[in-house]
Design an enzyme around this catalytic site. Structure first.
Site, mmCIF file in Angstrom:
data_model
loop_
_atom_site.group_PDB
_atom_site.id
_atom_site.type_symbol
_atom_site.label_atom_id
_atom_site.label_comp_id
_atom_site.label_asym_id
_atom_site.label_seq_id
_atom_site.Cartn_x
_atom_site.Cartn_y
_atom_site.Cartn_z
ATOM 1 N N ASP A 150 -21.416 -54.841 19.422
ATOM 2 C CA ASP A 150 -22.073 -54.840 20.736
ATOM 3 C C ASP A 150 -21.779 -53.522 21.450
ATOM 4 O O ASP A 150 -20.773 -52.860 21.162
ATOM 5 C CB ASP A 150 -21.514 -55.985 21.608
ATOM 6 C CG ASP A 150 -22.029 -57.365 21.192
ATOM 7 O OD1 ASP A 150 -22.965 -57.449 20.376
ATOM 8 O OD2 ASP A 150 -21.479 -58.353 21.714
ATOM 9 N N ARG A 154 -29.713 -52.909 17.288
ATOM 10 C CA ARG A 154 -30.253 -53.874 18.250
ATOM 11 C C ARG A 154 -30.578 -53.095 19.521
ATOM 12 O O ARG A 154 -29.708 -52.392 20.044
ATOM 13 C CB ARG A 154 -29.204 -54.951 18.555
ATOM 14 C CG ARG A 154 -29.623 -55.864 19.714
ATOM 15 C CD ARG A 154 -28.433 -56.606 20.331
ATOM 16 N NE ARG A 154 -27.820 -57.529 19.419
ATOM 17 C CZ ARG A 154 -26.539 -57.919 19.527
ATOM 18 N NH1 ARG A 154 -25.743 -57.425 20.454
ATOM 19 N NH2 ARG A 154 -26.041 -58.778 18.665
HETATM 20 P P1 FDA Z 1 -34.813 -59.224 32.098
HETATM 21 O O1 FDA Z 1 -33.460 -59.049 32.668
HETATM 22 O O2 FDA Z 1 -35.971 -58.678 32.863
HETATM 23 O O3 FDA Z 1 -35.028 -60.739 31.818
HETATM 24 C C1 FDA Z 1 -36.311 -61.296 31.559
HETATM 25 C C2 FDA Z 1 -36.235 -62.755 31.951
HETATM 26 O O4 FDA Z 1 -35.341 -63.450 31.055
HETATM 27 C C3 FDA Z 1 -35.636 -62.991 33.339
HETATM 28 O O5 FDA Z 1 -36.621 -62.979 34.316
HETATM 29 C C4 FDA Z 1 -34.972 -64.320 33.194
HETATM 30 O O6 FDA Z 1 -35.927 -65.348 33.368
HETATM 31 C C5 FDA Z 1 -34.512 -64.349 31.773
HETATM 32 N N1 FDA Z 1 -33.115 -63.955 31.591
HETATM 33 C C6 FDA Z 1 -32.666 -62.798 31.092
HETATM 34 N N2 FDA Z 1 -31.317 -62.796 30.966
HETATM 35 C C7 FDA Z 1 -30.897 -63.992 31.422
HETATM 36 C C8 FDA Z 1 -29.621 -64.633 31.549
HETATM 37 N N3 FDA Z 1 -28.486 -64.052 31.145
HETATM 38 N N4 FDA Z 1 -29.575 -65.878 32.077
HETATM 39 C C9 FDA Z 1 -30.710 -66.500 32.451
HETATM 40 N N5 FDA Z 1 -31.952 -65.967 32.332
HETATM 41 C C10 FDA Z 1 -32.048 -64.736 31.834
HETATM 42 N N6 FDA Z 1 -26.357 -55.839 26.775
HETATM 43 C C11 FDA Z 1 -25.463 -54.833 26.582
HETATM 44 O O7 FDA Z 1 -25.232 -54.022 27.496
HETATM 45 N N7 FDA Z 1 -24.806 -54.713 25.376
HETATM 46 C C12 FDA Z 1 -25.062 -55.555 24.345
HETATM 47 O O8 FDA Z 1 -24.464 -55.406 23.273
HETATM 48 C C13 FDA Z 1 -26.006 -56.607 24.540
HETATM 49 N N8 FDA Z 1 -26.281 -57.495 23.545
HETATM 50 C C14 FDA Z 1 -27.324 -58.378 23.706
HETATM 51 C C15 FDA Z 1 -27.701 -59.205 22.652
HETATM 52 C C16 FDA Z 1 -28.808 -60.025 22.769
HETATM 53 C C17 FDA Z 1 -29.223 -60.871 21.610
HETATM 54 C C18 FDA Z 1 -29.552 -60.048 23.990
HETATM 55 C C19 FDA Z 1 -30.779 -60.883 24.135
HETATM 56 C C20 FDA Z 1 -29.139 -59.283 25.056
HETATM 57 C C21 FDA Z 1 -28.025 -58.457 24.940
HETATM 58 N N9 FDA Z 1 -27.581 -57.685 26.004
HETATM 59 C C22 FDA Z 1 -26.642 -56.714 25.786
HETATM 60 C C23 FDA Z 1 -28.073 -57.978 27.379
HETATM 61 C C24 FDA Z 1 -29.260 -57.123 27.741
HETATM 62 O O9 FDA Z 1 -28.837 -55.794 27.892
HETATM 63 C C25 FDA Z 1 -29.904 -57.578 29.063
HETATM 64 O O10 FDA Z 1 -28.994 -57.481 30.103
HETATM 65 C C26 FDA Z 1 -30.430 -59.005 29.043
HETATM 66 O O11 FDA Z 1 -31.008 -59.324 27.822
HETATM 67 C C27 FDA Z 1 -31.508 -59.169 30.125
HETATM 68 O O12 FDA Z 1 -32.564 -58.264 29.915
HETATM 69 P P2 FDA Z 1 -34.007 -58.686 29.373
HETATM 70 O O13 FDA Z 1 -34.495 -57.637 28.463
HETATM 71 O O14 FDA Z 1 -33.960 -60.056 28.821
HETATM 72 O O15 FDA Z 1 -34.935 -58.575 30.658
#
Ligand code: FDA
Length: 298
Positions: free
Chosen positions: A125, A175
């Site tokens: 990560d 990722r």
């Molecule tokens: P966005 O934040 O716009 O979310 C889109 C929608 O998804 C939101 O409107 C909400 O409805 C929903 N949502 C998103 N996250 C949510 C949550 N936690 N709880 C509830 N609802 C939520 N970051 C990092 O800095 N280092 C890393 O190694 C990782 N690893 C990682 C692995 C995986 C499999 C995922 C999916 C994410 C990560 N992340 C991460 C976190 C990533 O950087 C980011 O903060 C979150 O995925 C939220 O961003 P989105 O792209 O989903 O968009």
């Protein structure tokens, strides 16, 4: 930060453990390995693969990093034994990165060897920007030794264009996520539109490379954009997968699975769930806002 988000972030300081627990339950697969295995089996039945994250607290001395490594070893052994996806996600600070970088590397190397023996994979990560260089260096070292590791890039970082081009050329499995830590404007894009544009751009750079790409987002705009790129370039299933966090946007997850896309769910579990949840919520009050809305919005 919206008023709601900042209020929620401040309110966390006085939020009872039971309330945090109620919110966190959906996002965390319990405290114990058997609970996590049950969640993984449930996801497998729906067609999703998984990557397991053992939740840890901040560590103060290296013995805690060794204890974390032992926990991960038990997870790998159980996944092999149960014939479940042998895939874990690790944070290098939990393996002592900030205490002793060489010993940290040795611990992750030994874990990656164990994963390799079980036909598995270790995803490293990405943490805050003070760890980016060291994290990429560890991933590159282990990869150069032929070990099954991959790393994470964060679209919000301004440097990610350069990193994506380099890693794509090296064939490193990456990722791509938006990034969860609070970073200053010199280091990271702050506007949602800029982060999305960076994500879209870098996803294409990575898909043009030779490593397997994990599209980690729940943002429907980006999911649609990725779907369009995958279709346009006829990207084969072996070259990519979507990734989502446990408990988040389950309908979108099931839709992608229904369309036949490979999809992996990030499954965190462990006794340290409380500290992890509160820290995550404080780190990014926007996410605290999501949780708050999930709790009171229906
Ligand atoms: P966005 O934040 O716009 O979310 C889109 C929608 O998804 C939101 O409107 C909400 O409805 C929903 N949502 C998103 N996250 C949510 C949550 N936690 N709880 C509830 N609802 C939520 N970051 C990092 O800095 N280092 C890393 O190694 C990782 N690893 C990682 C692995 C995986 C499999 C995922 C999916 C994410 C990560 N992340 C991460 C976190 C990533 O950087 C980011 O903060 C979150 O995925 C939220 O961003 P989105 O792209 O989903 O968009």
């Amino acid at each position: 930060m919206s008023l709601l988000d900042s209020l929620v972030a401040r309110a966390l300081a006085v939020t009872p453990r039971s309330v945090v627990g109620r919110v966190a339950r959906r996002y965390i697969a319990g405290e114990t390995l058997p609970e996590a295995l049950a969640t993984i089996r449930g996801l497998a039945a729906r067609g999703a693969t998984t990557t397991v994250d053992v939740l840890g607290e901040f560590i103060r001395d290296f013995s805690e990093a060794e204890a974390t490594a032992r926990e991960y070893e038990s997870v790998l052994d159980a996944l092999v034994r149960e014939r479940l996806p042998v895939n874990v996600s690790v944070k290098l600070t939990a393996f002592g990165l900030l205490i002793d970088r060489e010993r940290c590397l040795a611990l992750v190397r030994s874990l990656a060897r164990r994963a390799a023996d079980g036909g598995g994979f270790v995803r490293i990560d990405m943490e805050d920007s003070s760890c980016t260089d060291a994290t990429l260096a560890v991933a590159r070292t282990l990869r150069s030794e032929g070990l099954p590791v991959g790393v994470v890039l964060q679209a919000y970082l301004r440097r990610t264009g350069d990193d994506a081009r380099a890693l794509a050329a090296e064939g490193m499995p990456v990722r791509l996520c938006k990034g969860i830590y609070r970073e200053p404007p010199e280091v990271a894009f702050q506007e949602r539109g800029e982060v999305r544009a960076s994500y879209s751009r870098n996803l294409r750079v990575l898909l043009n490379g030779s490593g397997r790409v994990a599209i980690a987002t729940h943002d429907e705009v980006l999911v649609d954009d990725a779907r369009a790129a995958l279709h346009e370039w006829s990207v084969p299933r072996e070259r990519y997968e979507y990734q989502m966090l446990l408990g988040v946007r389950e309908r979108l997850r099931d839709q992608l699975l229904g369309e036949g896309h490979p999809l992996r769910v990030y499954v965190p579990f462990g006794r340290a769930w409380y500290g992890y949840s509160v820290r995550r919520l404080r780190e990014n009050p926007a996410i605290a806002g999501h949780v708050f809305r999930a709790m009171f919005g229906r």
